[in-house]
Motif scaffolding. Sequence first.
Motif, PDB file in Angstrom:
ATOM      1  N   ARG A   1      -3.329   6.895  11.880  1.00  0.00           N
ATOM      2  CA  ARG A   1      -2.518   6.025  12.732  1.00  0.00           C
ATOM      3  C   ARG A   1      -2.350   4.693  12.004  1.00  0.00           C
ATOM      4  N   ILE A   2      -1.102   4.277  11.824  1.00  0.00           N
ATOM      5  CA  ILE A   2      -0.812   3.072  11.046  1.00  0.00           C
ATOM      6  C   ILE A   2      -0.085   2.082  11.945  1.00  0.00           C
ATOM      7  N   HIS A   3      -0.668   0.908  12.089  1.00  0.00           N
ATOM      8  CA  HIS A   3      -0.136  -0.125  12.976  1.00  0.00           C
ATOM      9  C   HIS A   3       0.679  -1.146  12.184  1.00  0.00           C
ATOM     10  N   ALA A   4       1.646  -1.745  12.842  1.00  0.00           N
ATOM     11  CA  ALA A   4       2.411  -2.826  12.223  1.00  0.00           C
ATOM     12  C   ALA A   4       3.141  -3.613  13.289  1.00  0.00           C
ATOM     13  N   LYS A   5       3.625  -4.781  12.875  1.00  0.00           N
ATOM     14  CA  LYS A   5       4.455  -5.585  13.775  1.00  0.00           C
ATOM     15  C   LYS A   5       5.907  -5.138  13.726  1.00  0.00           C
ATOM     16  N   TYR A   6       6.342  -4.699  12.537  1.00  0.00           N
ATOM     17  CA  TYR A   6       7.730  -4.264  12.368  1.00  0.00           C
ATOM     18  C   TYR A   6       7.752  -2.982  11.539  1.00  0.00           C
TER      19      TYR A   6
ATOM     20  N   GLU B   1       8.989  -0.852  22.090  1.00  0.00           N
ATOM     21  CA  GLU B   1       8.477  -1.520  20.898  1.00  0.00           C
ATOM     22  C   GLU B   1       7.423  -0.611  20.268  1.00  0.00           C
ATOM     23  N   ILE B   2       7.608  -0.318  18.987  1.00  0.00           N
ATOM     24  CA  ILE B   2       6.676   0.567  18.292  1.00  0.00           C
ATOM     25  C   ILE B   2       5.401  -0.201  17.960  1.00  0.00           C
ATOM     26  N   SER B   3       4.264   0.393  18.300  1.00  0.00           N
ATOM     27  CA  SER B   3       2.984  -0.223  17.938  1.00  0.00           C
ATOM     28  C   SER B   3       2.340   0.470  16.743  1.00  0.00           C
ATOM     29  N   ALA B   4       2.612   1.757  16.572  1.00  0.00           N
ATOM     30  CA  ALA B   4       1.999   2.502  15.474  1.00  0.00           C
ATOM     31  C   ALA B   4       2.776   3.783  15.231  1.00  0.00           C
ATOM     32  N   ILE B   5       2.599   4.318  14.038  1.00  0.00           N
ATOM     33  CA  ILE B   5       3.085   5.666  13.744  1.00  0.00           C
ATOM     34  C   ILE B   5       1.889   6.505  13.301  1.00  0.00           C
ATOM     35  N   VAL B   6       2.022   7.801  13.462  1.00  0.00           N
ATOM     36  CA  VAL B   6       1.005   8.738  12.996  1.00  0.00           C
ATOM     37  C   VAL B   6       1.602   9.523  11.840  1.00  0.00           C
ATOM     38  N   VAL B   7       0.864   9.577  10.738  1.00  0.00           N
ATOM     39  CA  VAL B   7       1.323  10.330   9.573  1.00  0.00           C
ATOM     40  C   VAL B   7       0.348  11.465   9.298  1.00  0.00           C
ATOM     41  N   GLN B   8       0.872  12.523   8.696  1.00  0.00           N
ATOM     42  CA  GLN B   8       0.046  13.671   8.327  1.00  0.00           C
ATOM     43  C   GLN B   8       0.196  13.932   6.843  1.00  0.00           C
ATOM     44  N   ASN B   9      -0.934  14.076   6.159  1.00  0.00           N
ATOM     45  CA  ASN B   9      -0.906  14.354   4.736  1.00  0.00           C
ATOM     46  C   ASN B   9      -0.384  15.766   4.500  1.00  0.00           C
TER      47      ASN B   9
ATOM     48  N   THR C   1       0.870  -1.173   0.000  1.00  0.00           N
ATOM     49  CA  THR C   1       0.000   0.000   0.000  1.00  0.00           C
ATOM     50  C   THR C   1       0.908   1.224   0.000  1.00  0.00           C
ATOM     51  N   LEU C   2       0.869   1.976  -1.090  1.00  0.00           N
ATOM     52  CA  LEU C   2       1.732   3.145  -1.228  1.00  0.00           C
ATOM     53  C   LEU C   2       0.999   4.378  -0.711  1.00  0.00           C
ATOM     54  N   MET C   3       1.619   5.068   0.222  1.00  0.00           N
ATOM     55  CA  MET C   3       1.049   6.290   0.787  1.00  0.00           C
ATOM     56  C   MET C   3       2.012   7.433   0.506  1.00  0.00           C
ATOM     57  N   ILE C   4       1.766   8.165  -0.580  1.00  0.00           N
ATOM     58  CA  ILE C   4       2.624   9.291  -0.906  1.00  0.00           C
ATOM     59  C   ILE C   4       2.038  10.565  -0.325  1.00  0.00           C
ATOM     60  N   GLU C   5       2.894  11.568  -0.198  1.00  0.00           N
ATOM     61  CA  GLU C   5       2.548  12.853   0.421  1.00  0.00           C
ATOM     62  C   GLU C   5       2.035  12.660   1.851  1.00  0.00           C
ATOM     63  N   GLU C   6       2.662  11.727   2.560  1.00  0.00           N
ATOM     64  CA  GLU C   6       2.345  11.481   3.971  1.00  0.00           C
ATOM     65  C   GLU C   6       3.656  11.541   4.757  1.00  0.00           C
ATOM     66  N   ARG C   7       3.653  12.313   5.835  1.00  0.00           N
ATOM     67  CA  ARG C   7       4.873  12.489   6.631  1.00  0.00           C
ATOM     68  C   ARG C   7       4.660  11.948   8.038  1.00  0.00           C
ATOM     69  N   ALA C   8       5.585  11.120   8.500  1.00  0.00           N
ATOM     70  CA  ALA C   8       5.507  10.582   9.861  1.00  0.00           C
ATOM     71  C   ALA C   8       5.784  11.705  10.853  1.00  0.00           C
ATOM     72  N   ILE C   9       4.850  11.917  11.797  1.00  0.00           N
ATOM     73  CA  ILE C   9       5.005  13.018  12.761  1.00  0.00           C
ATOM     74  C   ILE C   9       5.007  12.541  14.205  1.00  0.00           C
ATOM     75  N   ALA C  10       4.617  11.288  14.454  1.00  0.00           N
ATOM     76  CA  ALA C  10       4.578  10.788  15.831  1.00  0.00           C
ATOM     77  C   ALA C  10       4.722   9.275  15.816  1.00  0.00           C
ATOM     78  N   VAL C  11       5.197   8.740  16.950  1.00  0.00           N
ATOM     79  CA  VAL C  11       5.384   7.298  17.115  1.00  0.00           C
ATOM     80  C   VAL C  11       4.766   6.880  18.435  1.00  0.00           C
ATOM     81  N   GLU C  12       4.047   5.761  18.405  1.00  0.00           N
ATOM     82  CA  GLU C  12       3.493   5.191  19.635  1.00  0.00           C
ATOM     83  C   GLU C  12       4.377   4.017  20.045  1.00  0.00           C
ATOM     84  N   ASN C  13       4.954   4.130  21.234  1.00  0.00           N
ATOM     85  CA  ASN C  13       5.978   3.195  21.686  1.00  0.00           C
ATOM     86  C   ASN C  13       5.587   2.662  23.058  1.00  0.00           C
ATOM     87  N   ASN C  14       5.607   1.356  23.199  1.00  0.00           N
ATOM     88  CA  ASN C  14       5.300   0.721  24.484  1.00  0.00           C
ATOM     89  C   ASN C  14       6.418  -0.253  24.824  1.00  0.00           C
ATOM     90  N   ASP C  15       7.118   0.031  25.902  1.00  0.00           N
ATOM     91  CA  ASP C  15       8.188  -0.851  26.359  1.00  0.00           C
ATOM     92  C   ASP C  15       9.216  -1.085  25.250  1.00  0.00           C
TER      93      ASP C  15
END
Length: 645
Positions: free
Chosen positions: A334-339, A318-326, A302-316
């Motif tokens: 908010r985009i979740h992933a395992k890695y 380990e990243i659970s998600a990032i927040v991107v802004q168009n 899934t290609l997401m262009i014109e999106e900039r990562a502005i925040a990271v959700e981190n627990n212990d």
Amino acid sequence: MNRRQFIGTAGSASLLLLLTRGTSAYASFKEKKENGEFVFLEAEQFKDLGGWDLDQQVMDQMGSPYLLAHGLGIPVKDALTEVKFPSIGEYRVWVRTRDWVAPWNVPGAPGKFQLLVDGTPLEETFGTKGVDWHWHDGGIVNVNKKASIALHDLTGFEGRCDSILFCKDLDFEPSNELEALTTFRRNLLGLPEQPEEGGYYDFVVVGGGFAGTCAAISAARNGLKVALIQDRPILGGNGSSEVRVWPEGKTQQEPFPHIGDIVNEIAPDLAQPKYGSRNAIGGIAYNDERKLEVVKNEPRITLMIEERAIAVENNDNEISAIVVQNTKTARRKRIHAKYFADCTGDASVGFLAGADYEISSSGIMGMSNLWNVLDAANEEEVLKCECKDKTALTMSCEVGKVEQPFPKCPWAIDLSNKPFPGRKNYKGQWGSEDPLGNLGGWFWESGFDKDPITDIEKIRDLNFRAMYGAWDALKNVDNLYPNHRLGWSAFIAGKRESRRLLGDVLLSADNFKTRKQFPDPAFPCSWHIDIHTPHEKFDDELKGQEFISKATEGEGYSYEGIYWAPYRTLYSRNIKNLFMAGRDISVTRDGIGPIRVMRTCGMMGEIIGKAASICIKRNVSPRGVYEKQLDELKALMSKPGSERI
């Protein structure tokens, strides 16, 4: 006039207090908003950007992109939009902008522009005040229910506009404090406080340069569901038509000749005599379409262009998600992933996640904004030119009007009596026999004493001042090249060095020189230990404004043959599920020299894509791939990059 300051410098804590307690100050603001007393326009959301460019490079410092009038001395076409006002009558107009040469205290304000309301310019001219971004008071305008709004560039010399605010309350003054301003602008745009959910993935790759693009393709072909996030409209980073650095580095080397298959799939052709294998040439040579086509042909990406990562959700750790802004709509997801993979170059994701990192405090390699010139008397060059006024230029040339005057630039670096590459047949390091061939090359570089992240706008602007100063000197002092003009210049900076994330191995230049062998060879390095420093020949009277560099040469900066760098440089030592690829990997300051060229960075991406697939399949961490699954990684490295699971 005593104006009421909204939130002002109270900071985010006071702002949150106002929002949560419903105080009279916030109630007053809310009432004004609901009564239609504010009309807020983001410049990047204009219906027609005209000849203005969207610049997102300082979003982290100002919370929003802005529009740039990058016309190389020729005014760009108006940016246009339409506005509906809740009521007719008087509004005070504020325009968020700055005088971009003010930090150097030089005469003139080259970034001048006007704001037109229904075709009539406000009395105030913008881009003429302020070292920093600020709200420039545009005075009072009388409007009807509808109005056309235009940004009208006056010079072509890098004018810039962030946003426009119409206030029914003539005494209201908007804040410049970042967090207060961000909340203010998002409230007026009607954007939700919380990010929308953007989906769940196996692997999220942030950064769409060679490293990130290859990482996404590699992971997808090895069975992962991948999100590729890029804050520009095209892929390729430094190796795109926007920056135009030619990708270097040897691929497909023994004992793993398939490492580099994907790099070669997306890279410009190695042998391309039509364009030549050099920097700053025609944009078509960098083949942006090829990169997009290869990515879009991978159903798992899934290609997401014109999106900039502005925040990271981190627990212990380990990243659970990032927040991107168009970068256009300002909507957040908010985009979740395992890695995750940080392929941003600036280590933005790792930094936000709290990853261990290093950054040089001084002597940092600078960044380049490459540029070139064209001969308006040469019909072939004119037909190929990428000028924003190409139609007008072509028509002028057809009737024999080929002379290209250039205005004097008293605000640029004064090079009237100074040497520089391109003047008096100077031949720089690996320079051209043709003086024009030494203009705008890789060695036009600045920022050696500045922060490559927080000072990026100033560094880029210093490159602009060097370019315009050089061309002013050649045209108006030396009286050369009467039919030539500036043809193209990158406004996106080509960086060489910033943050470096720390992994389980910190690779140094000595490792290359001594050919230290590691048990986890992952990607081949062939570039020399290439470290840039200011060129002392051109530093006279320019302390802090150095703009010409030299590269390291000689026996002390080379090593024999191909060197295979270890896998353990490609993941964070303290963030459990974070990979990295590109110039932000785990190397020392001198170790960045051999690894930072793009084909090499792309091969790092191929490796972390394969490693991420093992992480998913075996439920191990990036470190666990080394500790438990190294043979499996080497087996994947032996397979063609085109193979799909």
